[in-house]
Design a protein around this motif. Sequence first.
Motif, mmCIF file in Angstrom:
data_model
loop_
_atom_site.group_PDB
_atom_site.id
_atom_site.type_symbol
_atom_site.label_atom_id
_atom_site.label_comp_id
_atom_site.label_asym_id
_atom_site.label_seq_id
_atom_site.Cartn_x
_atom_site.Cartn_y
_atom_site.Cartn_z
ATOM 1 N N VAL A 55 6.493 9.104 -1.938
ATOM 2 C CA VAL A 55 7.086 9.182 -0.489
ATOM 3 C C VAL A 55 7.031 10.594 0.107
ATOM 4 C CG1 VAL A 55 9.622 9.021 0.405
ATOM 5 C CG2 VAL A 55 8.586 7.342 -1.594
ATOM 6 N N GLY A 56 7.109 10.484 1.350
ATOM 7 C CA GLY A 56 6.840 11.649 2.067
ATOM 8 C C GLY A 56 5.541 12.421 2.132
ATOM 9 N N SER A 57 4.490 11.977 1.338
ATOM 10 C CA SER A 57 3.230 12.533 1.174
ATOM 11 C C SER A 57 2.424 12.144 2.647
ATOM 12 C CB SER A 57 2.213 11.744 0.303
ATOM 13 O OG SER A 57 2.140 10.355 0.354
ATOM 14 N N SER A 58 1.644 12.779 3.102
ATOM 15 C CA SER A 58 0.667 12.568 4.483
ATOM 16 C C SER A 58 0.396 11.200 4.402
ATOM 17 C CB SER A 58 -0.432 13.599 4.568
ATOM 18 O OG SER A 58 -1.264 13.177 3.258
ATOM 19 N N GLN A 59 -0.215 10.426 3.321
ATOM 20 C CA GLN A 59 -0.795 9.324 3.074
ATOM 21 C C GLN A 59 0.420 8.076 3.352
ATOM 22 O OE1 GLN A 59 -1.354 11.477 0.858
ATOM 23 N NE2 GLN A 59 -3.330 11.584 0.426
ATOM 24 N N TRP A 60 1.550 8.631 2.710
ATOM 25 C CA TRP A 60 2.998 7.694 3.118
ATOM 26 C C TRP A 60 3.287 7.546 4.349
ATOM 27 C CZ3 TRP A 60 7.868 7.865 4.670
ATOM 28 C CH2 TRP A 60 8.656 6.748 4.256
ATOM 29 N N TRP A 61 3.279 8.644 5.053
ATOM 30 C CA TRP A 61 3.586 8.853 6.674
ATOM 31 C C TRP A 61 2.569 8.197 7.387
ATOM 32 C CZ3 TRP A 61 7.940 9.151 9.290
ATOM 33 C CH2 TRP A 61 9.010 9.701 8.504
ATOM 34 N N GLU A 62 1.401 8.044 7.087
ATOM 35 C CA GLU A 62 0.237 7.203 7.834
ATOM 36 C C GLU A 62 0.646 5.968 7.814
ATOM 37 O OE1 GLU A 62 -2.043 8.377 9.875
ATOM 38 O OE2 GLU A 62 -1.557 10.538 9.565
ATOM 39 N N LEU A 63 1.045 5.331 6.422
ATOM 40 C CA LEU A 63 1.302 4.017 6.321
ATOM 41 C C LEU A 63 2.745 3.639 7.259
ATOM 42 C CD1 LEU A 63 0.103 3.568 2.714
ATOM 43 C CD2 LEU A 63 -0.995 2.450 4.915
ATOM 44 N N GLN B 146 0.756 -1.296 0.208
ATOM 45 C CA GLN B 146 -0.094 -0.018 -0.026
ATOM 46 C C GLN B 146 0.757 1.210 -0.139
ATOM 47 O OE1 GLN B 146 -3.516 0.359 -0.129
ATOM 48 N NE2 GLN B 146 -3.103 -1.936 -0.616
ATOM 49 N N GLN B 147 1.727 1.173 0.764
ATOM 50 C CA GLN B 147 2.669 2.312 0.814
ATOM 51 C C GLN B 147 3.495 2.527 -0.565
ATOM 52 O OE1 GLN B 147 6.053 1.897 3.800
ATOM 53 N NE2 GLN B 147 5.740 4.264 4.508
ATOM 54 N N GLN B 148 3.767 1.764 -1.295
ATOM 55 C CA GLN B 148 4.693 1.713 -2.561
ATOM 56 C C GLN B 148 3.769 2.398 -3.448
ATOM 57 O OE1 GLN B 148 6.331 -1.863 -3.996
ATOM 58 N NE2 GLN B 148 7.278 -2.234 -1.948
ATOM 59 N N GLN B 149 2.345 2.610 -3.404
ATOM 60 C CA GLN B 149 1.547 3.260 -4.297
ATOM 61 C C GLN B 149 1.441 4.930 -3.617
ATOM 62 O OE1 GLN B 149 -2.328 1.096 -4.464
ATOM 63 N NE2 GLN B 149 -1.481 -0.713 -3.908
#
Length: 278
Positions: free
Chosen positions: A19-27, A13-16
């Motif tokens: 990198v560094g976005s809010s969604q990436w950091w939540e994951l 899920q994180q790879q989608q």
Amino acid sequence: MQPAECLSYIDSQQQQQEVGSSQWWELEAVQLTWLFDFQQNDELYAELRPWLNNQDVPEQHQPLISMLYGKWLARNARNEEAKEALTQALNGFEALYDKQHSQQTALLILNLMVELNRFERAEKFVKGLVEKQYKDEAFYREVYAELGHIAYLNKENTKHIKYRLESLHWALKTPDDQQKAVAYNNYAIALRMNGEYKKAREAFLAGLDVATQAGDEVRVNTIRLKLAELALIQNNLDKAHFWLRKVEVDHLPSTAFGEYRKLSVNMRDRIVKERESR
């Protein structure tokens, strides 16, 4: 899902995400938390290391990094460093809570106060949470369970009983039978520690009933073990033997194996002495 499957799912899920976005950091926060929960200590440190004292970490995630690093240090017996990291995490979460009150953040603050053994601050903080009157029974169950744990660590039996009973009060308002059984078990332990054996037995039996209804075999067998211990404390060898025979070792948590062996040895020794005295 197994731990490896959970972590693999989060990674996919994180790879989608960018990198560094809010969604990436939540994951990333979920992944780090799961690595800790699943006791993947080497992997946890490898994942944490790039983010330690890194200003690129968003402000809202910095306390979590410090907290998990502190808990990792504690697991590795680096206690002074752990205390420093956990204090940094507590300060960070308190700053976030001051900006925006959140029940999740409140529980993290309380958990850290427990880790750092700051009983008076924790009691004052909980008083404020109670005054907010959140309509969330599970939240208050956990809040009072944390206070009960602090009282247990400090061997303050009266407060231990008080907070375990309050946690049970809130647990009984939820539909979660497993948590009800946990709350009964913790309340019973507090009573036993204070020498209130009759009340402790009643609470253990109530917890056993609820755990059985929930199909929670681990809790069922843990409580059976506690009932055997309680019977032995009261010098009732027959009842202790009755409950110990009911314990299914395969359904005990690994942390209870030592307790089971110790009780078995104690009972054997007591039976031998009783026979010799005849």
